[in-house]
Design an enzyme around this catalytic site. Structure first.
Site, short mmCIF file in Angstrom:
data_model
loop_
_atom_site.label_atom_id
_atom_site.label_comp_id
_atom_site.label_asym_id
_atom_site.label_seq_id
_atom_site.Cartn_x
_atom_site.Cartn_y
_atom_site.Cartn_z
CE LYS A 52 -3.92 1.96 2.59
NZ LYS A 52 -4.83 1.80 3.74
CB SER A 127 -8.11 3.72 2.73
OG SER A 127 -7.29 3.12 3.72
CB SER A 151 -8.46 0.82 5.64
OG SER A 151 -9.18 2.02 5.48
N1 GLN Z 1 -13.13 4.38 6.09
C1 GLN Z 1 -12.46 4.73 7.31
C2 GLN Z 1 -12.02 6.17 7.26
O1 GLN Z 1 -12.30 6.78 6.28
C3 GLN Z 1 -11.35 3.79 7.54
C4 GLN Z 1 -10.02 4.23 7.13
C5 GLN Z 1 -8.92 3.27 7.45
O2 GLN Z 1 -9.11 2.22 8.07
N2 GLN Z 1 -7.73 3.68 7.08
O3 GLN Z 1 -11.44 6.71 8.15
#
Ligand code: GLN
Length: 446
Positions: A52, A127, A151
């Site tokens: 990532k 994400s 995420s």
């Molecule tokens: N969707 C969540 C956010 O927008 C999770 C993000 C994550 O786990 N990095 O914060």
């Protein structure tokens, strides 16, 4: 093989931000030579892996899918990347994500929209959308993602692959660009549970470079894949199968529970009564931490710098105004507000207290049960553009994954059926540092 597959499907999937073909081929050549010798080989020798883009890689562009880091080439490797080198994997490239890991669909990337390999009109989740899509599309065998509020698990669920968020502290965060430091964890995304256990094995452990990494022995995860779950006690929170969870998702969890019962496990309904506050608590705390962590992007030290500033204060303001996307700005503003004097007690401090209540809910259930099971997401993957207008609907997608981060416990998402051709995910949550039991239960489905 990886690059061949990438050349066939990447135009459609768009999972990668940067490919490292030359270096990967060179590494592969050295490995090829080693293959024919008696030298000992790493656990994951020669396996192609994607990383990532918020995990730093020496000399390999790391943008966090943000314009503000468009030209950032790190001068060191994250601990997990070093460990992957030790395990002799081959890094294929860097994977797309929501900008600074803020989002649930990959639509917040400043560069491209990754698509769901099962239906190119749908999002891969986020994400770590690039990480999940690249594995699902067969571009890489494994990938690393990060999970602050779902995420890893949510995109794994949307893309029909296996994604583990380890216990907070299990994996070093050194070299992970911080979003919300008290919640962030790096974890593996793979096709099978066994692969997942191997990959976690190779990245886990205490690291002197990360003071929050835990001094807890890393067990042999692969050995725990015994197939034996007789006598296992499962808790199913009623809050996870209630309102907002679609019927197919509910049914797929009930079907999975039947399978586990047939293997000798038992389950009961329980309550995690503070679940309803998890979203609000998470968005307050994570945005507060993000507002502090992202202060370092000032146009002086890293990446993008505005061209037309005369005074230093304008340099900061313009660089940040031009470099960050809308969602990142929204979180910085929310977090700065929650931390500002006069509001701190009412918002930040209150949210910290509710976080403790949520953590206690889990502890209470884990006094009596071995694992908690529920869906990973309330629905399968949604259409690109469907949720972009309303941030709150987008946030609601994380309702079942976020409590796990707040409690710091580990959780996995594994494939568990389909709804109209789209994959669904089953979430298995374990006690602190008990990834072993999670893997054992997850493996029962393979
Ligand atoms: N969707 C969540 C956010 O927008 C999770 C993000 C994550 O786990 N990095 O914060």
């Amino acid at each position: 093989e990886s690059y061949k597959r990438i050349s066939e499907v990447e135009d459609q999937v768009q999972a990668f931000l940067t490919l490292d073909e030359e270096k990967a081929r060179e590494t592969a050549r050295t490995m090829d030579e080693k293959l024919h010798t008696d030298e000992s080989k790493g656990l994951l020798f020669g396996m192609p892996i994607g990383v990532k883009d918020n995990i730093v890689t020496k000399g390999l562009r790391t943008t966090c899918a943000s314009k503000i880091l468009h030209n950032f080439d790190p001068i060191y490797d994250a601990t997990v990347v070093n460990k992957l080198h030790d395990a002799e994997t081959i890094t294929i490239g860097k994977l797309n994500m929501d900008e600074f890991a803020m989002g649930s669909s990959n639509e917040n990337s400043a560069y491209k929209k990754t698509r769901n390999p099962w239906d190119l009109d749908r999002v891969p989740g986020g994400s770590s959308g690039g990480s999940a899509a690249s594995v699902a599309a067969g571009e890489v065998l494994f990938s690393l993602g990060s999970d602050t509020g779902g995420s890893i698990r949510q995109p794994a669920s949307f893309c029909g692959v296996v994604g583990m968020k380890p216990t907070y502290g299990r994996v070093s965060r050194f070299g992970l660009v911080a979003f919300a430091s008290s919640l962030d964890q790096i974890g593996p995304i793979t096709r099978t549970v066994e692969d997942n256990a191997y990959l976690l094995q190779s990245i886990a452990g205490l690291d002197s470079m990360d003071s929050t990494s835990a001094n807890v022995t890393v067990p042999n995860f692969v050995e725990s894949l015994t197939g034996d779950i007789k006598g296992l006690k499962i808790a199913v929170p009623k809050e996870y199968l209630g309102e907002g969870v679609n019927e197919e998702v509910r049914q797929s969890v009930l079907d999975a529970l039947k399978v586990l019962e047939s293997l000798g496990a038992t389950w009961e309904e329980v309550s995690l009564p503070h679940s309803k506050y998890a979203l609000a608590t998470y968005y307050l705390l994570s945005s507060s931490e993000a507002s502090a962590n992202l202060a370092r992007f000032d146009g002086v030290r890293y990446g993008y710098r505005t061209e037309n500033a005369e005074r230093l204060i304008d340099l900061y303001k313009k660089t940040r105004a031009e470099g960050f996307g809308d969602e990142v700005k929204r979180r910085i503003m929310l977090g700065t507000f929650a931390l500002s004097s006069g509001y701190y007690d009412a918002y930040y401090k209150k949210a910290q207290k509710v976080r403790t209540l949520i953590k206690n809910d889990f502890e209470h259930v884990f006094n009596k049960y071995d694992v908690i099971i529920g869906p990973t997401t309330p629905t399968p993957a949604f259409k690109i553009g469907e949720n972009t207008k309303d941030p709150l609907t987008m946030y609601a997608n994380d309702i079942l994954t976020i409590p796990v981060n707040l409690a710091g416990v580990p959780g996995i998402s594994i494939p568990c059926g389909f709804d109209k051709g789209l994959p669904l995910g089953l979430q298995i949550i374990g006690k602190h540092f008990d990834e072993q039991t999670i893997y054992r239960v997850a493996h029962a489905f393979e």
